[in-house]
Design an enzyme around this catalytic site. Structure first.
Site, short mmCIF file in Angstrom:
data_model
loop_
_atom_site.label_atom_id
_atom_site.label_comp_id
_atom_site.label_asym_id
_atom_site.label_seq_id
_atom_site.Cartn_x
_atom_site.Cartn_y
_atom_site.Cartn_z
N ILE A 104 -7.33 7.40 -1.73
CA ILE A 104 -7.44 6.09 -1.53
C ILE A 104 -8.17 5.91 -0.69
CG2 ILE A 104 -5.55 6.41 -0.25
CD1 ILE A 104 -4.32 3.29 -1.51
N SER A 105 -9.19 4.64 -0.54
CA SER A 105 -9.97 4.22 0.25
C SER A 105 -9.10 3.23 1.63
CB SER A 105 -11.42 3.03 -0.47
OG SER A 105 -11.54 3.73 -1.27
N GLN A 106 -10.08 3.73 2.89
CA GLN A 106 -9.80 2.94 3.99
C GLN A 106 -9.03 0.86 3.52
OE1 GLN A 106 -12.74 2.29 6.17
NE2 GLN A 106 -11.80 1.54 8.06
N PRO A 107 -8.40 0.56 4.01
CA PRO A 107 -8.15 -0.37 3.91
C PRO A 107 -9.11 -1.80 4.41
CG PRO A 107 -6.25 -0.13 5.11
CD PRO A 107 -7.19 0.78 4.73
N ARG A 137 0.49 -1.94 0.06
CA ARG A 137 0.15 0.09 -0.32
C ARG A 137 1.13 0.93 0.22
NH1 ARG A 137 -5.22 1.71 1.45
NH2 ARG A 137 -5.38 3.37 2.86
#
Ligand code: SAM
Length: 206
Positions: free
Chosen positions: A51-54, A25
């Site tokens: 970038i979205s939350q994992p 990431r």
């Protein structure tokens, strides 16, 4: 990240956990945020996008219920991170981004990291991409007012479309849409989410 943020919240699909474990990431964000690469939340990637939350990436991919050999369409390439995770599970990933700068940087990054089963395109993803349709899975990483009809039409029978939908541009419900046959779609709500708006002909106006 995988143990504390994903497994602890109920992500169980082995292929998804393995893919999330494999993709670095920190390579998808600016150097200034590198120390925060694995925090439990979204991060800025430029052009007022994130970038979205994992956990949300893993949840959405799990909801696609992909089988080996799948072809997947992603709307909202952003950094290219979710496309990279998808590419570890699917045979081919097509990803569309509307911001030219993000298209170029994602393309460059994915090539440099050796992800060779991803095609990055620039355009209005609410219209999908007829060239490679139908898709086993379609994942939309931005929130729209309704499910775009072109995306439903480009889904294989039995395929899943995962998309945040809401009347508020910043607050949505995550939907899993299952195409049962040529005309019938089942929709299931999977909980509240908060995404950037899906801007396009079958989304919000700019
Ligand atoms: N999947 C990305 C990642 O892993 O970094 C994060 C995506 S970000 C939450 C949402 C993205 O959707 C933004 O980059 C935004 O520009 C893009 N977007 C919004 N509307 C779009 C549209 N109609 N077509 C393509 N991309 C769109």
């Amino acid at each position: 990240m995988v143990a504390e943020q994903l497994e602890a919240r109920g992500i169980t699909e082995t292929a998804v956990l393995q893919a999330m474990n494999t993709v670095p990431r920190e390579k998808f964000i600016a150097d200034t945020y590198e120390a925060h690469a694995y925090v439990d939340g979204p991060l800025p990637i430029g052009e007022k996008q994130t970038i979205s939350q994992p956990y949300i990436v893993a949840l959405m991919i799990e909801l696609l219920e992909l089988q080996p050999g799948s072809i997947v369409l992603e709307i909202g390439t952003g950094s290219g991170y979710a496309a990279a995770v998808l590419s570890r599970i699917a045979a081919q990933v097509i990803t569309i981004e509307r911001h030219e700068k993000l298209v170029w940087s994602a393309q460059e990054r994915l090539m440099a990291l050796g992800y060779d089963n991803i095609i990055v395109m620039q355009g209005d993803g609410t219209l999908g991409c007829d060239d490679f349709a139908p898709y086993d899975g379609i994942i939309v990483a931005a929130g729209g007012p309704t499910v775009p009809v072109p995306l439903k039409e480009q889904l294989k029978i039995g395929g899943k479309l995962v998309i945040p939908i809401g009347s508020n541009q910043r607050k949505q419900q995550l939907y899993q849409v299952n195409r049962r046959d040529a005309y019938q779609f089942n929709e299931k709500r999977k909980g509240p989410v908060s995404f950037v708006p899906l801007i396009g002909q079958a989304g919000w106006q700019e």
